[in-house]
Write a protein that holds these residues in place. Structure first.
Motif, PDB file in Angstrom:
ATOM      1  N   LYS A   1     -13.131   5.177  17.285  1.00 25.08           N
ATOM      2  CA  LYS A   1     -13.730   5.943  18.367  1.00 25.08           C
ATOM      3  C   LYS A   1     -14.448   7.171  17.816  1.00 25.08           C
ATOM      4  O   LYS A   1     -15.032   7.130  16.753  1.00 25.08           O
ATOM      5  CB  LYS A   1     -12.675   6.289  19.418  1.00 25.08           C
ATOM      6  N   VAL A   2     -14.433   8.300  18.542  1.00 26.23           N
ATOM      7  CA  VAL A   2     -15.207   9.469  18.134  1.00 26.23           C
ATOM      8  C   VAL A   2     -14.303  10.390  17.322  1.00 26.23           C
ATOM      9  O   VAL A   2     -13.301  10.896  17.826  1.00 26.23           O
ATOM     10  CB  VAL A   2     -15.763  10.218  19.341  1.00 26.23           C
ATOM     11  N   ALA A   3     -14.655  10.619  16.092  1.00 24.28           N
ATOM     12  CA  ALA A   3     -13.871  11.492  15.221  1.00 24.28           C
ATOM     13  C   ALA A   3     -14.789  12.117  14.189  1.00 24.28           C
ATOM     14  O   ALA A   3     -15.846  11.579  13.872  1.00 24.28           O
ATOM     15  CB  ALA A   3     -12.759  10.712  14.534  1.00 24.28           C
ATOM     16  N   THR A   4     -14.384  13.266  13.660  1.00 20.24           N
ATOM     17  CA  THR A   4     -15.234  13.930  12.676  1.00 20.24           C
ATOM     18  C   THR A   4     -15.048  13.364  11.284  1.00 20.24           C
ATOM     19  O   THR A   4     -15.929  13.468  10.451  1.00 20.24           O
ATOM     20  CB  THR A   4     -14.924  15.431  12.644  1.00 20.24           C
ATOM     21  N   GLY A   5     -13.931  12.789  11.005  1.00 18.11           N
ATOM     22  CA  GLY A   5     -13.726  12.225   9.681  1.00 18.11           C
ATOM     23  C   GLY A   5     -12.337  11.634   9.554  1.00 18.11           C
ATOM     24  O   GLY A   5     -11.428  11.964  10.300  1.00 18.11           O
ATOM     25  N   SER A   6     -12.193  10.736   8.596  1.00 20.04           N
ATOM     26  CA  SER A   6     -10.896  10.132   8.309  1.00 20.04           C
ATOM     27  C   SER A   6     -10.717  10.102   6.801  1.00 20.04           C
ATOM     28  O   SER A   6     -11.682   9.903   6.052  1.00 20.04           O
ATOM     29  CB  SER A   6     -10.817   8.702   8.853  1.00 20.04           C
ATOM     30  N   SER A   7      -9.478  10.315   6.362  1.00 19.61           N
ATOM     31  CA  SER A   7      -9.229  10.281   4.928  1.00 19.61           C
ATOM     32  C   SER A   7      -7.808   9.811   4.654  1.00 19.61           C
ATOM     33  O   SER A   7      -6.930   9.917   5.509  1.00 19.61           O
ATOM     34  CB  SER A   7      -9.435  11.664   4.299  1.00 19.61           C
ATOM     35  N   ALA A   8      -7.613   9.300   3.453  1.00 20.16           N
ATOM     36  CA  ALA A   8      -6.297   8.877   3.002  1.00 20.16           C
ATOM     37  C   ALA A   8      -6.205   9.163   1.511  1.00 20.16           C
ATOM     38  O   ALA A   8      -7.143   8.889   0.762  1.00 20.16           O
ATOM     39  CB  ALA A   8      -6.081   7.391   3.285  1.00 20.16           C
TER      40      ALA A   8
ATOM     41  N   ASN B   1       0.829  -1.191   0.000  1.00 25.03           N
ATOM     42  CA  ASN B   1       0.000   0.000   0.000  1.00 25.03           C
ATOM     43  C   ASN B   1       0.870   1.251   0.000  1.00 25.03           C
ATOM     44  O   ASN B   1       1.816   1.379   0.780  1.00 25.03           O
ATOM     45  CB  ASN B   1      -0.908   0.022   1.229  1.00 25.03           C
ATOM     46  N   ALA B   2       0.518   2.219  -0.903  1.00 32.13           N
ATOM     47  CA  ALA B   2       1.203   3.503  -0.883  1.00 32.13           C
ATOM     48  C   ALA B   2       0.801   4.278   0.360  1.00 32.13           C
ATOM     49  O   ALA B   2       1.615   4.966   0.969  1.00 32.13           O
ATOM     50  CB  ALA B   2       0.865   4.296  -2.146  1.00 32.13           C
ATOM     51  N   VAL B   3      -0.469   4.189   0.751  1.00 31.90           N
ATOM     52  CA  VAL B   3      -0.964   4.843   1.963  1.00 31.90           C
ATOM     53  C   VAL B   3      -1.888   3.872   2.678  1.00 31.90           C
ATOM     54  O   VAL B   3      -2.759   3.261   2.054  1.00 31.90           O
ATOM     55  CB  VAL B   3      -1.741   6.137   1.639  1.00 31.90           C
ATOM     56  N   ARG B   4      -1.693   3.729   3.993  1.00 29.01           N
ATOM     57  CA  ARG B   4      -2.615   2.938   4.811  1.00 29.01           C
ATOM     58  C   ARG B   4      -2.995   3.784   6.014  1.00 29.01           C
ATOM     59  O   ARG B   4      -2.130   4.348   6.684  1.00 29.01           O
ATOM     60  CB  ARG B   4      -1.980   1.630   5.253  1.00 29.01           C
ATOM     61  N   ALA B   5      -4.307   3.909   6.272  1.00 26.18           N
ATOM     62  CA  ALA B   5      -4.776   4.734   7.388  1.00 26.18           C
ATOM     63  C   ALA B   5      -5.875   4.010   8.127  1.00 26.18           C
ATOM     64  O   ALA B   5      -6.552   3.129   7.587  1.00 26.18           O
ATOM     65  CB  ALA B   5      -5.285   6.079   6.874  1.00 26.18           C
ATOM     66  N   ALA B   6      -6.061   4.417   9.400  1.00 23.22           N
ATOM     67  CA  ALA B   6      -7.117   3.823  10.225  1.00 23.22           C
ATOM     68  C   ALA B   6      -7.660   4.878  11.168  1.00 23.22           C
ATOM     69  O   ALA B   6      -6.957   5.801  11.582  1.00 23.22           O
ATOM     70  CB  ALA B   6      -6.569   2.642  11.017  1.00 23.22           C
ATOM     71  N   GLY B   7      -8.948   4.764  11.481  1.00 27.36           N
ATOM     72  CA  GLY B   7      -9.570   5.676  12.436  1.00 27.36           C
ATOM     73  C   GLY B   7     -10.575   4.925  13.280  1.00 27.36           C
ATOM     74  O   GLY B   7     -11.158   3.949  12.839  1.00 27.36           O
TER      75      GLY B   7
ATOM     76  N   VAL C   1     -11.141   7.694   0.657  1.00 30.71           N
ATOM     77  CA  VAL C   1      -9.813   7.402   0.125  1.00 30.71           C
ATOM     78  C   VAL C   1      -9.754   7.858  -1.330  1.00 30.71           C
ATOM     79  O   VAL C   1     -10.763   7.857  -2.048  1.00 30.71           O
ATOM     80  CB  VAL C   1      -9.453   5.906   0.218  1.00 30.71           C
ATOM     81  N   SER C   2      -8.563   8.252  -1.757  1.00 33.06           N
ATOM     82  CA  SER C   2      -8.353   8.670  -3.132  1.00 33.06           C
ATOM     83  C   SER C   2      -6.979   8.204  -3.590  1.00 33.06           C
ATOM     84  O   SER C   2      -5.970   8.464  -2.938  1.00 33.06           O
ATOM     85  CB  SER C   2      -8.453  10.192  -3.267  1.00 33.06           C
ATOM     86  N   SER C   3      -6.949   7.508  -4.710  1.00 35.97           N
ATOM     87  CA  SER C   3      -5.699   7.066  -5.314  1.00 35.97           C
ATOM     88  C   SER C   3      -5.682   7.547  -6.758  1.00 35.97           C
ATOM     89  O   SER C   3      -6.587   7.237  -7.535  1.00 35.97           O
ATOM     90  CB  SER C   3      -5.589   5.539  -5.265  1.00 35.97           C
TER      91      SER C   3
END
Length: 199
Positions: free
Chosen positions: A11-18, A3-9, A77-79
Motif C-alpha cells: 500500500k502507501v508507505a515511504t519506505g521499507s527495509s530489512a 531467513n534471519a529476517v523476513r519483511a514485507a510492505g 535489504v542488508s545482510s
C-alpha cells in the motif's frame, strides 16, 4: 524458515527495509606453561604421537528477504556476517617435548560463511536495493618460548595454518549473494555482494 529476517510492505508507505548483522568471534588457545615436560613413549613398532592443536570450526548462514509493492518510496535489504577466528599455540620457556613417534604442533581454521540479501519490489515501488557482505578474518600462531626442546624419533611438525597431522587444511569460504527483482513501474534495482578474507 531459513531467513534471519523476513519483511514485507504494501500500500502507501515511504519506505521499507530489512537488515541483519551477525558476528561470530572464536578464540582457540593451547598454552603449555614454563618448564613443562611432556613425553610420549611406545613399544617398538608403535605409532604414538604427541599432538597439540588449536582449532576453530565455524559455519554461519544469514538471509534477509524483503517483499514490497504498491506505492512504496523505496525498499532495501542488508545482510552482513562477520567471523573472526584466532588460534594460538604457545610453548613457554624451557618446555620439553619428547616422543618415540611424531611431535605435531599446529593450528587450523575451517569457516563457511554465507550472507544473502533478497529484495523483490512490484507495482509503483521505488528503487529496491540488496546488499550482502560475508567476511572472515583468521589469525593463527605457533609461539615458542626461550630454550624450548623438541625431540622425536619420527617427524617434528610446527605448522600455523594447517592441522599438523595432515588430515585437515585451513579453509576460509565466504559467500556473498545479492538478488534484486523488479516488476511493473519500478526503477532498476541496486545490488552489491562482497566476500572478503583476511588471514
Amino acid at each position: 524458515d531459513e531467513n534471519a529476517v523476513r519483511a514485507a510492505g504494501a500500500k502507501v508507505a515511504t519506505g521499507s527495509s530489512a537488515k541483519s548483522d551477525s558476528v561470530v568471534t572464536s578464540e582457540g588457545k593451547v598454552t603449555i606453561g614454563e618448564y613443562a615436560d611432556l613425553a610420549v613413549t611406545s613399544n617398538a613398532g608403535g605409532n604414538q604421537r604427541l599432538y597439540i592443536c588449536a582449532t576453530t570450526n565455524a559455519a554461519s548462514t544469514d538471509r534477509v528477504d524483503l517483499q514490497t509493492g504498491t506505492a512504496v518510496g523505496g525498499a532495501g535489504v542488508s545482510s552482513e556476517t562477520t567471523v573472526t577466528a584466532t588460534n594460538d599455540v604457545s610453548l613457554g620457556k624451557d618446555v620439553k617435548l619428547q616422543s618415540t613417534g611424531d611431535i605435531l604442533v599446529g593450528t587450523y581454521t575451517t569457516a563457511y560463511v554465507t550472507a544473502e540479501g533478497l529484495s523483490n519490489t512490484w507495482g509503483l515501488a521505488g528503487i529496491g536495493s540488496s546488499h550482502a557482505t560475508a567476511k572472515i578474518t583468521s589469525t593463527q600462531n605457533v609461539n615458542l618460548g626461550e630454550n624450548v626442546f623438541v625431540e622425536a624419533f619420527g617427524d617434528v611438525v610446527l605448522a600455523a595454518g594447517d592441522d599438523p597431522s595432515g588430515r585437515f587444511k585451513t579453509i576460509l569460504s565466504p559467500i556473498g549473494i545479492a538478488h534484486g527483482y523488479v516488476t511493473g513501474l519500478v526503477g532498476i534495482p541496486v545490488v552489491k555482494a562482497i566476500a572478503n578474507v583476511e588471514s
